[in-house]
Design a protein around this motif. Structure first.
Motif, PDB file in Angstrom:
ATOM      1  N   GLU A   6       0.829  -1.211   0.000  1.00 26.10           N
ATOM      2  CA  GLU A   6       0.000   0.000   0.000  1.00 26.10           C
ATOM      3  C   GLU A   6       0.861   1.259   0.000  1.00 26.10           C
ATOM      4  N   MET A   7       1.932   1.237   0.788  1.00 27.14           N
ATOM      5  CA  MET A   7       2.838   2.382   0.834  1.00 27.14           C
ATOM      6  C   MET A   7       3.498   2.589  -0.528  1.00 27.14           C
ATOM      7  N   LEU A   8       3.901   1.497  -1.155  1.00 27.39           N
ATOM      8  CA  LEU A   8       4.523   1.593  -2.479  1.00 27.39           C
ATOM      9  C   LEU A   8       3.530   2.118  -3.513  1.00 27.39           C
ATOM     10  N   LEU A   9       2.283   1.677  -3.421  1.00 29.78           N
ATOM     11  CA  LEU A   9       1.258   2.171  -4.345  1.00 29.78           C
ATOM     12  C   LEU A   9       1.034   3.672  -4.169  1.00 29.78           C
ATOM     13  N   ARG A  10       1.034   4.136  -2.924  1.00 28.28           N
ATOM     14  CA  ARG A  10       0.884   5.584  -2.674  1.00 28.28           C
ATOM     15  C   ARG A  10       2.069   6.354  -3.251  1.00 28.28           C
ATOM     16  N   ARG A  11       3.271   5.817  -3.049  1.00 32.59           N
ATOM     17  CA  ARG A  11       4.470   6.469  -3.598  1.00 32.59           C
ATOM     18  C   ARG A  11       4.447   6.452  -5.120  1.00 32.59           C
ATOM     19  N   LEU A  12       3.990   5.337  -5.694  1.00 32.29           N
ATOM     20  CA  LEU A  12       3.888   5.227  -7.141  1.00 32.29           C
ATOM     21  C   LEU A  12       2.920   6.273  -7.689  1.00 32.29           C
ATOM     22  N   LEU A  41      14.278  24.306 -19.582  1.00 31.67           N
ATOM     23  CA  LEU A  41      13.983  23.028 -20.229  1.00 31.67           C
ATOM     24  C   LEU A  41      14.872  21.927 -19.663  1.00 31.67           C
ATOM     25  N   VAL A  42      16.146  22.211 -19.505  1.00 30.75           N
ATOM     26  CA  VAL A  42      17.086  21.228 -18.961  1.00 30.75           C
ATOM     27  C   VAL A  42      16.696  20.865 -17.522  1.00 30.75           C
ATOM     28  N   ALA A  43      16.337  21.855 -16.725  1.00 29.60           N
ATOM     29  CA  ALA A  43      15.946  21.600 -15.332  1.00 29.60           C
ATOM     30  C   ALA A  43      14.696  20.729 -15.270  1.00 29.60           C
ATOM     31  N   ILE A  44      13.724  21.034 -16.096  1.00 24.05           N
ATOM     32  CA  ILE A  44      12.490  20.244 -16.122  1.00 24.05           C
ATOM     33  C   ILE A  44      12.796  18.808 -16.546  1.00 24.05           C
ATOM     34  N   CYS A  45      13.636  18.644 -17.547  1.00 23.48           N
ATOM     35  CA  CYS A  45      13.988  17.300 -18.019  1.00 23.48           C
ATOM     36  C   CYS A  45      14.705  16.499 -16.936  1.00 23.48           C
ATOM     37  N   LYS A  46      15.593  17.147 -16.181  1.00 21.88           N
ATOM     38  CA  LYS A  46      16.287  16.461 -15.096  1.00 21.88           C
ATOM     39  C   LYS A  46      15.292  15.999 -14.032  1.00 21.88           C
ATOM     40  N   HIS A  47      14.374  16.885 -13.648  1.00 19.66           N
ATOM     41  CA  HIS A  47      13.360  16.513 -12.658  1.00 19.66           C
ATOM     42  C   HIS A  47      12.495  15.377 -13.181  1.00 19.66           C
ATOM     43  N   LEU A  48      12.090  15.481 -14.424  1.00 22.50           N
ATOM     44  CA  LEU A  48      11.252  14.453 -15.038  1.00 22.50           C
ATOM     45  C   LEU A  48      11.978  13.112 -15.053  1.00 22.50           C
ATOM     46  N   ASN A  49      13.240  13.109 -15.447  1.00 21.38           N
ATOM     47  CA  ASN A  49      14.022  11.868 -15.469  1.00 21.38           C
ATOM     48  C   ASN A  49      14.167  11.263 -14.074  1.00 21.38           C
ATOM     49  N   ASN A  50      14.375  12.119 -13.066  1.00 16.40           N
ATOM     50  CA  ASN A  50      14.484  11.624 -11.689  1.00 16.40           C
ATOM     51  C   ASN A  50      13.187  10.953 -11.245  1.00 16.40           C
ATOM     52  N   HIS A  51      12.058  11.570 -11.549  1.00 11.42           N
ATOM     53  CA  HIS A  51      10.771  11.012 -11.139  1.00 11.42           C
ATOM     54  C   HIS A  51      10.446   9.735 -11.924  1.00 11.42           C
ATOM     55  N   ILE A  52      10.807   9.694 -13.194  1.00  8.63           N
ATOM     56  CA  ILE A  52      10.596   8.473 -13.980  1.00  8.63           C
ATOM     57  C   ILE A  52      11.451   7.340 -13.421  1.00  8.63           C
ATOM     58  N   SER A  53      12.690   7.638 -13.073  1.00 12.09           N
ATOM     59  CA  SER A  53      13.577   6.638 -12.492  1.00 12.09           C
ATOM     60  C   SER A  53      13.014   6.113 -11.175  1.00 12.09           C
ATOM     61  N   MET A  54      12.533   7.024 -10.332  1.00  8.87           N
ATOM     62  CA  MET A  54      11.954   6.623  -9.051  1.00  8.87           C
ATOM     63  C   MET A  54      10.693   5.794  -9.273  1.00  8.87           C
ATOM     64  N   PHE A  55       9.865   6.195 -10.228  1.00  7.18           N
ATOM     65  CA  PHE A  55       8.649   5.454 -10.566  1.00  7.18           C
ATOM     66  C   PHE A  55       9.017   4.019 -10.960  1.00  7.18           C
ATOM     67  N   THR A  57      11.737   2.322 -10.217  1.00  5.84           N
ATOM     68  CA  THR A  57      12.285   1.618  -9.058  1.00  5.84           C
ATOM     69  C   THR A  57      11.163   1.116  -8.148  1.00  5.84           C
ATOM     70  N   ILE A  58      10.216   1.992  -7.868  1.00  2.00           N
ATOM     71  CA  ILE A  58       9.086   1.613  -7.015  1.00  2.00           C
ATOM     72  C   ILE A  58       8.261   0.521  -7.686  1.00  2.00           C
ATOM     73  N   ASN A  59       8.032   0.666  -8.975  1.00  2.00           N
ATOM     74  CA  ASN A  59       7.260  -0.329  -9.713  1.00  2.00           C
ATOM     75  C   ASN A  59       7.951  -1.695  -9.686  1.00  2.00           C
ATOM     76  N   ASP A  60       9.273  -1.711  -9.839  1.00  2.00           N
ATOM     77  CA  ASP A  60      10.022  -2.963  -9.777  1.00  2.00           C
ATOM     78  C   ASP A  60       9.889  -3.618  -8.397  1.00  2.00           C
ATOM     79  N   GLU A  61      10.008  -2.809  -7.350  1.00  2.00           N
ATOM     80  CA  GLU A  61       9.891  -3.339  -5.995  1.00  2.00           C
ATOM     81  C   GLU A  61       8.486  -3.884  -5.748  1.00  2.00           C
ATOM     82  N   LEU A  62       7.491  -3.167  -6.212  1.00  2.00           N
ATOM     83  CA  LEU A  62       6.111  -3.616  -6.072  1.00  2.00           C
ATOM     84  C   LEU A  62       5.892  -4.928  -6.830  1.00  2.00           C
ATOM     85  N   SER A  63       6.456  -5.047  -8.003  1.00  2.00           N
ATOM     86  CA  SER A  63       6.343  -6.282  -8.784  1.00  2.00           C
ATOM     87  C   SER A  63       6.989  -7.454  -8.059  1.00  2.00           C
TER      88      SER A  63
END
Length: 72
Positions: A6-12, A41-55, A57-63
């Protein structure tokens, strides 16, 4: 284990919302006819990449947790 899932789903969900927010920012920044602010644009892309990476990681752990639950 259910609490962990449940915690992982909330984080996801939270990461998904952040991804959507940054994607919207990208769309607004790259509208036709508007000069692109490259540093922003570069700053937004970096943030986006970080969140995609975290997503991912969380998805893999949930799986993994779900696979353990299926085997048990």
């Amino acid at each position: 284990m259910e609490e962990r899932e449940e915690m992982l789903l909330r984080r996801l969900e939270a990461e998904g919302q952040q991804i959507a927010m940054y994607r919207q920012s990208l769309l607004e920044l790259t509208k036709p006819g508007i000069k692109i602010n490259c540093p922003k644009l570069v700053a937004i892309c970096k943030h986006l990449n970080n969140h995609i990476s975290m997503f991912d990681t969380i998805n893999d752990e949930l799986s993994r947790l779900e696979a353990i639950g299926i085997q048990a």
